[in-house]
Every structure is written in structure tokens, then in C-alpha cells.
Design a protein around this motif. Sequence first.
Motif, PDB file in Angstrom:
ATOM      1  N   GLY A   1      45.535  69.002  49.827  1.00 35.64           N
ATOM      2  CA  GLY A   1      45.982  70.006  50.522  1.00 35.64           C
ATOM      3  C   GLY A   1      47.213  70.593  49.754  1.00 35.64           C
ATOM      4  N   VAL A   2      47.999  71.547  50.176  1.00 37.61           N
ATOM      5  CA  VAL A   2      49.153  72.059  49.509  1.00 37.61           C
ATOM      6  C   VAL A   2      49.965  70.917  49.509  1.00 37.61           C
ATOM      7  N   ILE A   3      50.788  70.893  48.443  1.00 39.56           N
ATOM      8  CA  ILE A   3      51.728  69.838  48.223  1.00 39.56           C
ATOM      9  C   ILE A   3      52.774  70.340  47.381  1.00 39.56           C
ATOM     10  N   ALA A   4      53.955  70.271  47.719  1.00 40.86           N
ATOM     11  CA  ALA A   4      54.980  70.651  47.145  1.00 40.86           C
ATOM     12  C   ALA A   4      55.630  69.716  45.905  1.00 40.86           C
ATOM     13  N   ASP A   5      56.138  70.357  44.969  1.00 40.76           N
ATOM     14  CA  ASP A   5      56.643  69.737  43.719  1.00 40.76           C
ATOM     15  C   ASP A   5      57.955  68.934  44.299  1.00 40.76           C
ATOM     16  N   PRO A   6      57.978  67.630  44.038  1.00 36.01           N
ATOM     17  CA  PRO A   6      58.943  66.803  44.370  1.00 36.01           C
ATOM     18  C   PRO A   6      60.368  66.964  43.162  1.00 36.01           C
ATOM     19  N   GLY A   7      60.156  67.602  42.466  1.00 38.70           N
ATOM     20  CA  GLY A   7      61.127  67.864  41.448  1.00 38.70           C
ATOM     21  C   GLY A   7      61.486  66.664  40.514  1.00 38.70           C
ATOM     22  N   ALA A   8      60.474  65.612  40.646  1.00 44.15           N
ATOM     23  CA  ALA A   8      60.548  64.333  39.888  1.00 44.15           C
ATOM     24  C   ALA A   8      59.175  63.992  39.591  1.00 44.15           C
ATOM     25  N   ASP A   9      58.762  62.922  38.810  1.00 45.71           N
ATOM     26  CA  ASP A   9      57.579  62.562  38.505  1.00 45.71           C
ATOM     27  C   ASP A   9      57.253  61.882  39.830  1.00 45.71           C
ATOM     28  N   VAL A  10      55.813  62.204  39.880  1.00 50.40           N
ATOM     29  CA  VAL A  10      55.182  61.844  41.120  1.00 50.40           C
ATOM     30  C   VAL A  10      54.582  60.456  40.903  1.00 50.40           C
ATOM     31  N   THR A  11      54.321  59.683  41.991  1.00 50.18           N
ATOM     32  CA  THR A  11      53.552  58.575  42.165  1.00 50.18           C
ATOM     33  C   THR A  11      52.597  58.306  42.864  1.00 50.18           C
ATOM     34  N   GLU A  12      51.884  57.221  43.078  1.00 45.22           N
ATOM     35  CA  GLU A  12      50.841  57.153  43.876  1.00 45.22           C
ATOM     36  C   GLU A  12      51.079  57.245  45.459  1.00 45.22           C
ATOM     37  N   THR A  13      52.193  57.162  45.689  1.00 44.44           N
ATOM     38  CA  THR A  13      52.737  57.087  47.097  1.00 44.44           C
ATOM     39  C   THR A  13      52.872  58.686  47.370  1.00 44.44           C
ATOM     40  N   THR A  14      52.982  59.466  46.519  1.00 43.59           N
ATOM     41  CA  THR A  14      53.250  60.854  46.639  1.00 43.59           C
ATOM     42  C   THR A  14      52.075  61.500  47.344  1.00 43.59           C
ATOM     43  N   PHE A  15      50.711  60.830  46.986  1.00 44.96           N
ATOM     44  CA  PHE A  15      49.369  61.182  47.545  1.00 44.96           C
ATOM     45  C   PHE A  15      48.944  60.514  48.790  1.00 44.96           C
ATOM     46  N   ALA A  16      49.663  59.639  49.080  1.00 47.33           N
ATOM     47  CA  ALA A  16      49.144  58.810  50.383  1.00 47.33           C
ATOM     48  C   ALA A  16      48.772  59.336  51.625  1.00 47.33           C
ATOM     49  N   SER A  17      49.339  60.468  52.051  1.00 50.13           N
ATOM     50  CA  SER A  17      48.908  61.255  53.166  1.00 50.13           C
ATOM     51  C   SER A  17      47.855  62.522  52.893  1.00 50.13           C
ATOM     52  N   GLN A  18      47.447  62.495  51.757  1.00 46.77           N
ATOM     53  CA  GLN A  18      46.378  63.442  51.633  1.00 46.77           C
ATOM     54  C   GLN A  18      44.959  63.036  52.131  1.00 46.77           C
ATOM     55  N   SER A  19      44.425  64.282  52.574  1.00 46.34           N
ATOM     56  CA  SER A  19      43.099  64.160  52.927  1.00 46.34           C
ATOM     57  C   SER A  19      42.077  64.956  51.877  1.00 46.34           C
ATOM     58  N   TRP A  20      41.382  64.359  51.217  1.00 46.31           N
ATOM     59  CA  TRP A  20      40.564  64.610  50.115  1.00 46.31           C
ATOM     60  C   TRP A  20      39.171  65.129  50.288  1.00 46.31           C
TER      61      TRP A  20
END
Length: 158
Positions: A14-33
Motif C-alpha cells: 500500500g501507500v507508505i510514507a517516507d520516514p525520512g531515514a533508512d527503512v528497516t524490515e519492521t517498516t513493512f511489517a503492517s503491509q498487505s502484499w
Amino acid sequence: MIYATNGAKCYIGGVIADPGADVTETTFASQSWTEIKEVESLGTFGDSASEITFESLNQNRTKRLKGTRNAGAMDLICGLDYADAGQLALIAAEKTIHDYAFRIVFNDAPAGGTPSERMFIAKVASASEALDAANAVLKLNASLWINSNIVRVAAAAA
């Protein structure tokens, strides 16, 4: 050990906001693929640095420094499938200004284990149909402008 690209899968989230820092695996934990099916080529992706140069007078030498990082543009080529939910999501994402979550899953899992993955944030810059010559499949070509680092998840044993 090396692996073939066949069996790799590409997913859009889904739409995801740029967190302004490097992303990690947990950044994507709530995604529905949603899998983007009929992928023929995933293209290339990965960081490269912009070049910053400085002309040093006393050394008569150009100095090179690393500037900002750019993960590139990933060009997907798919066999056009009007009913594929992943391709429809890709086409819909191109019509927006938003960033989306993407996930690539490789076919490299050890027996009973899990495969390696890559995850990133990107804008869908284009989604165009390619109608080549006779005896060719209709294609959907999409370009993903990657706006984050690439998260690498290693394959794991059972």
C-alpha cells in the motif's frame, strides 16, 4: 552458492510514507502484499552514490567524494494480464503521487526454510503497454523510482 532468477516474485503493498531515514524490515511489517504476476524481468536496483568533485589547485588533481545515495529505477516487464490484481494495483499506483511499498522474494530458500527478500519504497513512474512484433506477448512495462534504501532479508534455514 548461486541461484537462478526464475521463481522470483514481485509484490506491491500500500501507500507508505517516507520516514525520512533508512527503512528497516519492521517498516513493512503492517503491509498487505499483492503479487504482481506474469513478471518476465525485474530489472536492476541498488544504491550508487552521486559524484562530488573538487579541483585542488595546489595538487593539480580532481578529488572525488561520495554524495547522496540513489537506489535507481527498477524496470518491471510483465506479460499483460487484464485481470491480475497486482498489475491493476501497479497501474492504479502510477496515477497517484504517492510512494508504495514493494517486495521481491527470491527462489533461494534452503530446504524447509524461508527465501531471501528485498523491500523498498518507490513511486510508480510509468505503466505502459508494449505491443511489439508478431509472435510476441503484449507487455506491461513499469518503472519504479526507488525512494529508499533497499532492505535485504537473508534466506534462513528451518
